[in-house]
Write a protein that holds these residues in place. Structure first.
Motif, PDB file in Angstrom:
ATOM      1  N   GLU A  64       2.207  -2.772   2.071  1.00 21.10           N
ATOM      2  CA  GLU A  64       3.055  -2.766   3.261  1.00 21.10           C
ATOM      3  C   GLU A  64       4.181  -1.755   3.127  1.00 21.10           C
ATOM      4  N   GLU A  65       4.598  -1.488   1.899  1.00 21.72           N
ATOM      5  CA  GLU A  65       5.649  -0.496   1.694  1.00 21.72           C
ATOM      6  C   GLU A  65       5.112   0.921   1.856  1.00 21.72           C
ATOM      7  N   GLN A  66       3.794   1.108   1.658  1.00 23.38           N
ATOM      8  CA  GLN A  66       3.204   2.435   1.658  1.00 23.38           C
ATOM      9  C   GLN A  66       2.265   2.664   2.847  1.00 23.38           C
ATOM     10  N   LEU A  67       2.414   1.944   3.919  1.00 21.71           N
ATOM     11  CA  LEU A  67       1.507   2.094   5.053  1.00 21.71           C
ATOM     12  C   LEU A  67       1.645   3.478   5.670  1.00 21.71           C
ATOM     13  N   LEU A  68       0.500   4.000   6.073  1.00 23.61           N
ATOM     14  CA  LEU A  68       0.437   5.341   6.647  1.00 23.61           C
ATOM     15  C   LEU A  68       0.676   5.302   8.142  1.00 23.61           C
ATOM     16  N   GLU A  69       1.256   6.361   8.637  1.00 23.54           N
ATOM     17  CA  GLU A  69       1.444   6.502  10.085  1.00 23.54           C
ATOM     18  C   GLU A  69       0.350   7.417  10.625  1.00 23.54           C
ATOM     19  N   ALA A  70       0.298   7.564  11.932  1.00 23.54           N
ATOM     20  CA  ALA A  70      -0.791   8.287  12.593  1.00 23.54           C
ATOM     21  C   ALA A  70      -0.984   9.706  12.064  1.00 23.54           C
ATOM     22  N   GLY A  71       0.070  10.449  11.837  1.00 30.10           N
ATOM     23  CA  GLY A  71      -0.064  11.835  11.422  1.00 30.10           C
ATOM     24  C   GLY A  71      -0.137  12.051   9.918  1.00 30.10           C
ATOM     25  N   ASP A  72       0.011  10.980   9.129  1.00 27.16           N
ATOM     26  CA  ASP A  72      -0.016  11.120   7.672  1.00 27.16           C
ATOM     27  C   ASP A  72      -1.416  11.451   7.178  1.00 27.16           C
ATOM     28  N   ALA A  73      -1.477  12.268   6.128  1.00 21.76           N
ATOM     29  CA  ALA A  73      -2.757  12.617   5.516  1.00 21.76           C
ATOM     30  C   ALA A  73      -3.099  11.611   4.427  1.00 21.76           C
ATOM     31  N   LEU A  74      -4.370  11.250   4.358  1.00 25.25           N
ATOM     32  CA  LEU A  74      -4.855  10.416   3.269  1.00 25.25           C
ATOM     33  C   LEU A  74      -5.103  11.328   2.078  1.00 25.25           C
ATOM     34  N   SER A  75      -4.729  10.905   0.894  1.00 29.85           N
ATOM     35  CA  SER A  75      -4.921  11.745  -0.277  1.00 29.85           C
ATOM     36  C   SER A  75      -4.923  10.892  -1.528  1.00 29.85           C
ATOM     37  N   TYR A  76      -5.950  11.098  -2.374  1.00 29.41           N
ATOM     38  CA  TYR A  76      -6.065  10.336  -3.614  1.00 29.41           C
ATOM     39  C   TYR A  76      -7.004  11.087  -4.551  1.00 29.41           C
ATOM     40  N   ARG A  77      -6.658  11.102  -5.849  1.00 30.54           N
ATOM     41  CA  ARG A  77      -7.510  11.738  -6.861  1.00 30.54           C
ATOM     42  C   ARG A  77      -7.416  10.955  -8.151  1.00 30.54           C
ATOM     43  N   LEU A 149       1.495   0.971  13.594  1.00 31.47           N
ATOM     44  CA  LEU A 149       0.820   1.732  12.542  1.00 31.47           C
ATOM     45  C   LEU A 149      -0.696   1.638  12.718  1.00 31.47           C
ATOM     46  N   PRO A 150      -1.434   2.698  12.371  1.00 34.05           N
ATOM     47  CA  PRO A 150      -2.891   2.694  12.553  1.00 34.05           C
ATOM     48  C   PRO A 150      -3.587   1.735  11.583  1.00 34.05           C
ATOM     49  N   VAL A 151      -4.306   0.777  12.127  1.00 39.68           N
ATOM     50  CA  VAL A 151      -4.948  -0.263  11.329  1.00 39.68           C
ATOM     51  C   VAL A 151      -6.147   0.283  10.559  1.00 39.68           C
ATOM     52  N   LEU A 152      -7.074   0.957  11.253  1.00 36.36           N
ATOM     53  CA  LEU A 152      -8.284   1.439  10.583  1.00 36.36           C
ATOM     54  C   LEU A 152      -7.965   2.484   9.514  1.00 36.36           C
ATOM     55  N   LYS A 153      -7.033   3.340   9.787  1.00 37.67           N
ATOM     56  CA  LYS A 153      -6.650   4.370   8.818  1.00 37.67           C
ATOM     57  C   LYS A 153      -6.132   3.724   7.544  1.00 37.67           C
ATOM     58  N   ASN A 154      -5.273   2.726   7.667  1.00 35.70           N
ATOM     59  CA  ASN A 154      -4.735   2.031   6.501  1.00 35.70           C
ATOM     60  C   ASN A 154      -5.805   1.199   5.802  1.00 35.70           C
ATOM     61  N   LEU A 155      -6.723   0.628   6.557  1.00 35.06           N
ATOM     62  CA  LEU A 155      -7.836  -0.120   5.973  1.00 35.06           C
ATOM     63  C   LEU A 155      -8.702   0.810   5.122  1.00 35.06           C
ATOM     64  N   VAL A 156      -9.063   1.971   5.662  1.00 38.88           N
ATOM     65  CA  VAL A 156      -9.891   2.941   4.936  1.00 38.88           C
ATOM     66  C   VAL A 156      -9.172   3.396   3.672  1.00 38.88           C
ATOM     67  N   ASP A 157      -7.901   3.707   3.774  1.00 40.26           N
ATOM     68  CA  ASP A 157      -7.117   4.139   2.614  1.00 40.26           C
ATOM     69  C   ASP A 157      -7.127   3.070   1.530  1.00 40.26           C
ATOM     70  N   ARG A 158      -6.858   1.829   1.905  1.00 38.05           N
ATOM     71  CA  ARG A 158      -6.811   0.729   0.940  1.00 38.05           C
ATOM     72  C   ARG A 158      -8.169   0.499   0.278  1.00 38.05           C
ATOM     73  N   SER A 171      -7.709  13.660   3.695  1.00 36.78           N
ATOM     74  CA  SER A 171      -7.924  13.849   5.132  1.00 36.78           C
ATOM     75  C   SER A 171      -8.641  15.169   5.346  1.00 36.78           C
ATOM     76  N   ALA A 172      -9.523  15.173   6.318  1.00 43.60           N
ATOM     77  CA  ALA A 172     -10.348  16.348   6.590  1.00 43.60           C
ATOM     78  C   ALA A 172      -9.495  17.486   7.145  1.00 43.60           C
ATOM     79  N   PRO A 173      -9.952  18.729   6.977  1.00 44.50           N
ATOM     80  CA  PRO A 173      -9.266  19.846   7.643  1.00 44.50           C
ATOM     81  C   PRO A 173      -9.327  19.649   9.160  1.00 44.50           C
ATOM     82  N   SER A 174      -8.441  20.308   9.886  1.00 42.68           N
ATOM     83  CA  SER A 174      -8.344  20.078  11.335  1.00 42.68           C
ATOM     84  C   SER A 174      -9.668  20.335  12.056  1.00 42.68           C
ATOM     85  N   ALA A 175     -10.480  21.277  11.599  1.00 40.18           N
ATOM     86  CA  ALA A 175     -11.763  21.559  12.247  1.00 40.18           C
ATOM     87  C   ALA A 175     -12.779  20.446  12.022  1.00 40.18           C
TER      88      ALA A 175
END
Length: 193
Positions: A64-77, A149-158, A171-175
């Motif tokens: 809940e402290e790290q929830l993403l907003e609509a324009g945030d990029a997903l990123s993990y490695r 906050l976007p539900v599906l985006k945060n679900l996918v990230d989690r 997150s994918a490139p804009s194209a």
């Protein structure tokens, strides 16, 4: 005064002896096996259950402290993935072999679809997939939570962060969908010898 009839001398006042004399010879029944005892209940690991519940609560709180907003990029490695491979994924240079569109799916359905899709991709040794989750700007409770906050985006990230077979995602490139889609790099399944 009335007199009582005489009792036999061998029986005397002993009631048990009188009973045996009246019944006569008896035959002992064979001993029957005792009925099986009900199985004991399996022990419950109560401490482990409490630890699991506490860990889930802490994890939920951290999310809940790290929830993403609509324009945030997903990123993990993961650490074992070389940074240059992650940079290629981030730029969209690794092409997705399969795609899943979760747009408009209810949360529970989206979770089941994503889990099945990733399991299938791993089973078929697919190295990179794209998941379209949307940006979360749509109207309605299926896309936004009570804080907007976007539900599906945060679900996918989690979900992607929790899977051992996910090496990285971005997150994918804009194209290719921008912040409404994510490219996922999957580990190859281990061969059993």
């Amino acid at each position: 005064m009335t007199s009582q009839p005489d009792r036999p001398d061998d029986a005397g006042d002993d009631d048990a002896a009188l009973f045996r004399a009246a019944v006569g010879e008896v035959r002992r029944l064979p001993e029957a096996a005792l009925p099986p005892a009900a199985p004991k209940p399996k022990p419950r690991p109560r401490m482990a259950e409490r630890d699991e519940a506490q860990a889930r609560d802490e994890f939920r709180h951290a999310l809940e402290e790290q929830l993403l907003e609509a324009g945030d990029a997903l990123s993990y490695r993961r650490d074992e993935l070389p940074p240059n491979v992650f940079a290629r994924l981030r730029r969209g240079e690794i092409s997705a072999q399969e795609e899943l569109d979760l747009h408009g799916s209810p949360v529970r359905e989206a979770e089941a679809l994503l889990r099945a899709f990733l399991n299938d991709a791993r089973q078929h040794e697919v190295g990179c997939v794209r998941v379209i989750h949307g940006k979360g700007r749509g109207g309605g409770n299926d896309f936004l939570d009570s804080r907007g906050l976007p539900v599906l985006k945060n679900l996918v990230d989690r979900m992607l962060r929790q899977r051992a077979d996910v090496l990285a995602f971005h997150s994918a490139p804009s194209a290719q969908g921008g912040t409404g889609a994510v490219l996922v790099l999957l580990a190859r399944p281990q061969r059993r010898r």
